[in-house]
Design a protein around this motif. Structure first.
Motif, PDB file in Angstrom:
ATOM      1  N   GLU A 107       0.806  -1.232   0.000  1.00 39.57           N
ATOM      2  CA  GLU A 107       0.000   0.000   0.000  1.00 39.57           C
ATOM      3  C   GLU A 107       0.832   1.271   0.000  1.00 39.57           C
ATOM      4  O   GLU A 107       0.279   2.369   0.029  1.00 39.57           O
TER       5      GLU A 107
ATOM      6  N   THR B 172     -13.164   5.248  -7.907  1.00 43.76           N
ATOM      7  CA  THR B 172     -14.007   4.801  -6.798  1.00 43.76           C
ATOM      8  C   THR B 172     -13.867   3.319  -6.516  1.00 43.76           C
ATOM      9  O   THR B 172     -14.559   2.786  -5.646  1.00 43.76           O
ATOM     10  N   SER B 173     -12.984   2.656  -7.239  1.00 38.39           N
ATOM     11  CA  SER B 173     -12.858   1.210  -7.116  1.00 38.39           C
ATOM     12  C   SER B 173     -12.424   0.798  -5.716  1.00 38.39           C
ATOM     13  O   SER B 173     -11.580   1.432  -5.088  1.00 38.39           O
ATOM     14  N   ARG B 174     -12.988  -0.326  -5.229  1.00 33.56           N
ATOM     15  CA  ARG B 174     -12.551  -0.930  -3.966  1.00 33.56           C
ATOM     16  C   ARG B 174     -11.356  -1.832  -4.194  1.00 33.56           C
ATOM     17  O   ARG B 174     -10.636  -2.159  -3.266  1.00 33.56           O
ATOM     18  N   GLY B 175     -11.149  -2.278  -5.448  1.00 30.60           N
ATOM     19  CA  GLY B 175      -9.995  -3.072  -5.795  1.00 30.60           C
ATOM     20  C   GLY B 175      -8.909  -2.203  -6.402  1.00 30.60           C
ATOM     21  O   GLY B 175      -9.194  -1.230  -7.103  1.00 30.60           O
TER      22      GLY B 175
ATOM     23  N   ARG C 284      -7.087   0.010  -5.107  1.00 35.72           N
ATOM     24  CA  ARG C 284      -7.384   1.400  -4.740  1.00 35.72           C
ATOM     25  C   ARG C 284      -6.164   2.297  -4.836  1.00 35.72           C
ATOM     26  O   ARG C 284      -6.285   3.508  -5.090  1.00 35.72           O
TER      27      ARG C 284
ATOM     28  N   ASP D  34      -8.649  -7.727   6.624  1.00 33.59           N
ATOM     29  CA  ASP D  34      -8.307  -6.728   5.612  1.00 33.59           C
ATOM     30  C   ASP D  34      -7.475  -7.327   4.486  1.00 33.59           C
ATOM     31  O   ASP D  34      -7.701  -7.025   3.305  1.00 33.59           O
TER      32      ASP D  34
ATOM     33  N   LYS E 258      -8.782  -7.424   0.721  1.00 28.13           N
ATOM     34  CA  LYS E 258      -8.031  -6.673  -0.282  1.00 28.13           C
ATOM     35  C   LYS E 258      -7.642  -7.566  -1.451  1.00 28.13           C
ATOM     36  O   LYS E 258      -7.753  -7.179  -2.613  1.00 28.13           O
TER      37      LYS E 258
ATOM     38  N   ALA F 262     -10.725  -8.188  -3.629  1.00 26.12           N
ATOM     39  CA  ALA F 262     -11.129  -7.008  -4.402  1.00 26.12           C
ATOM     40  C   ALA F 262     -10.111  -6.682  -5.486  1.00 26.12           C
ATOM     41  O   ALA F 262     -10.478  -6.398  -6.641  1.00 26.12           O
ATOM     42  N   ASP F 263      -8.826  -6.706  -5.138  1.00 22.91           N
ATOM     43  CA  ASP F 263      -7.783  -6.405  -6.119  1.00 22.91           C
ATOM     44  C   ASP F 263      -7.818  -7.395  -7.274  1.00 22.91           C
ATOM     45  O   ASP F 263      -7.749  -7.013  -8.452  1.00 22.91           O
TER      46      ASP F 263
END
Length: 387
Positions: free
Chosen positions: A35, A175-178, A180, A351, A355, A358-359
């Motif tokens: 991240e 706005t993507s959750r994947g 990000r 998390d 993550k 979603a990614d």
């Protein structure tokens, strides 16, 4: 005292665990930088100094690096892959010395945007003007390989400096959750100096175009492996708490094992074909580079191939479509099996697991599903197959 437990485990495709040990410094750097985009780019830059090039004899090792990084963090794989792909493109163009700093590859097209290559003020110079969509991390990387429309009606590839005064990066409404931390927006170019890489159409016609597509699939595989490992660990934790896995859970884990093992073996075989020179290029007229890659491949298929395909200059994109489709299907099925068995709990409270889900869901949608299968079907109908 026992050594601290590592936060990573390499993903083998054809190597033994001992042979994979030299990936540890890169994987350690990635694990510490999740991240943190500048830190991940720094890790990618360092890895790019020694990473194998596709087609150079160690393609499986390259894909093991990509899969291993993505198994730690899918977004990290999404950052590393285009950097290494740019290095490979520059090398294939005879410009390996350009590969310094951090790189991206911007080759997407979109409605309402067009990037054009025009003669520059210096003799033989080229400038780019217009807009390019889907430019991931343009605000962070130093350079990019960019495709642009040329005066001949084709498309060429160019190396550019993203710090040029004529480059404007617009922050996208991401706005993507994947993925990000990897926003992809439109970049505008105003007479930006560019260095041509090959002639018109070279970018799409070189075998490396297909090889790069398979490298992306290696990242997808790494994300699926991460989910498989998480699933296994969850079942072990449950067993330690007197919740032995039932037959449904065991059957699901068995299917995950079968999928991941067979997919890894397929990538190992594909890497052997790449390194053995058994997958050639597209060999299409340069003018065809003006059309999207899918249409270019259909045009090549229409020329016809002998039954069974094969031979230098044939089959690279067919094999890339097989690899990408096989890995994408594996990812979808592993995600389904793991999420159905583990339920909503880890999606809500873990998390790292959430993550990864979603990614990976966003990243694998670079595969065009049924449309890519239709493209492969057209090539198969013309004889590009081994059966």
């Amino acid at each position: 005292m026992n050594p601290p437990r590592r936060r990573w485990q390499a993903v083998p495709i054809s190597s033994t665990p001992e042979q994979l040990a030299d990936l540890d410094p890169t994987l350690e750097a990635v694990a510490a930088a999740v991240e943190d985009v500048p830190a991940l780019l720094a890790a990618a830059n360092e890895a790019g100094k020694s990473a194998p090039k596709p087609g150079g004899g160690d393609t499986a090792r390259l894909w093991e690096l990509l899969a291993s990084v993505a198994s730690i963090d899918v977004a990290a794989g999404r950052i590393l892959e285009p950097h290494l792909d740019a290095g490979a493109i520059l090398s294939q163009a005879g410009m390996a010395d350009f590969f310094t700093g951090t790189w991206a590859v911007f080759a997407a097209e979109g409605p309402g945007t067009r990037l054009t290559a025009q003669p520059g003020p210096q003799p033989g110079g080229v400038q780019l003007t217009g807009s390019k969509p889907w430019c991931s991390l343009a605000q962070f990387v130093d350079h990019a390989v960019v495709t642009a429309h040329t005066a001949t009606g084709g498309r060429g590839a160019f190396a550019i400096d993203l710090r040029d005064a004529g480059v404007t990066c617009i922050d996208p409404e991401w706005t993507s959750r994947g993925l990000r931390e990897i926003p992809s927006g439109t970049v505008h170019f105003d007479r930006v100096a560019a260095v041509p890489l090959g002639d018109d159409g070279w970018y799409f016609q070189r075998p490396g175009f297909a090889w790069g597509g398979m490298g992306v699939a290696a990242c997808w595989l790494g994300g699926a492996v991460a989910l498989g490992r998480y699933f296994k660990a969850a079942l072990i934790r449950g067993a330690h708490s007197q919740r032995e896995p039932d037959q449904v859970a065991l059957a699901s884990l068995g299917e995950v094992d079968r999928i991941l093992t067979s997919t890894s073996q397929y990538l190992a075989r594909a890497a052997e074909l790449v390194d053995g020179g058994r997958l050639g290029g597209v060999d299409a007229p340069a003018a065809l580079a003006a059309v999207p890659p899918a249409e270019l491949r259909h045009a090549e298929a229409a020329k016809g191939e002998p039954e069974g395909g094969g031979g230098q200059g044939a089959g690279a994109w067919s094999e890339a479509l097989r690899v990408r489709g096989t890995v994408a299907a594996a990812v979808d099925r592993v995600q389904q099996l793991v999420s159905q068995n583990l339920g909503p709990g880890p999606l809500a409270f873990d998390d790292r697991y959430g993550k990864c889900m979603a990614d990976l869901s966003l990243y694998v949608r670079q595969h065009h599903a049924t449309r890519d299968d239709a493209e492969l079907g057209a090539l198969t109908l013309k004889g590009e197959h081994a059966w």
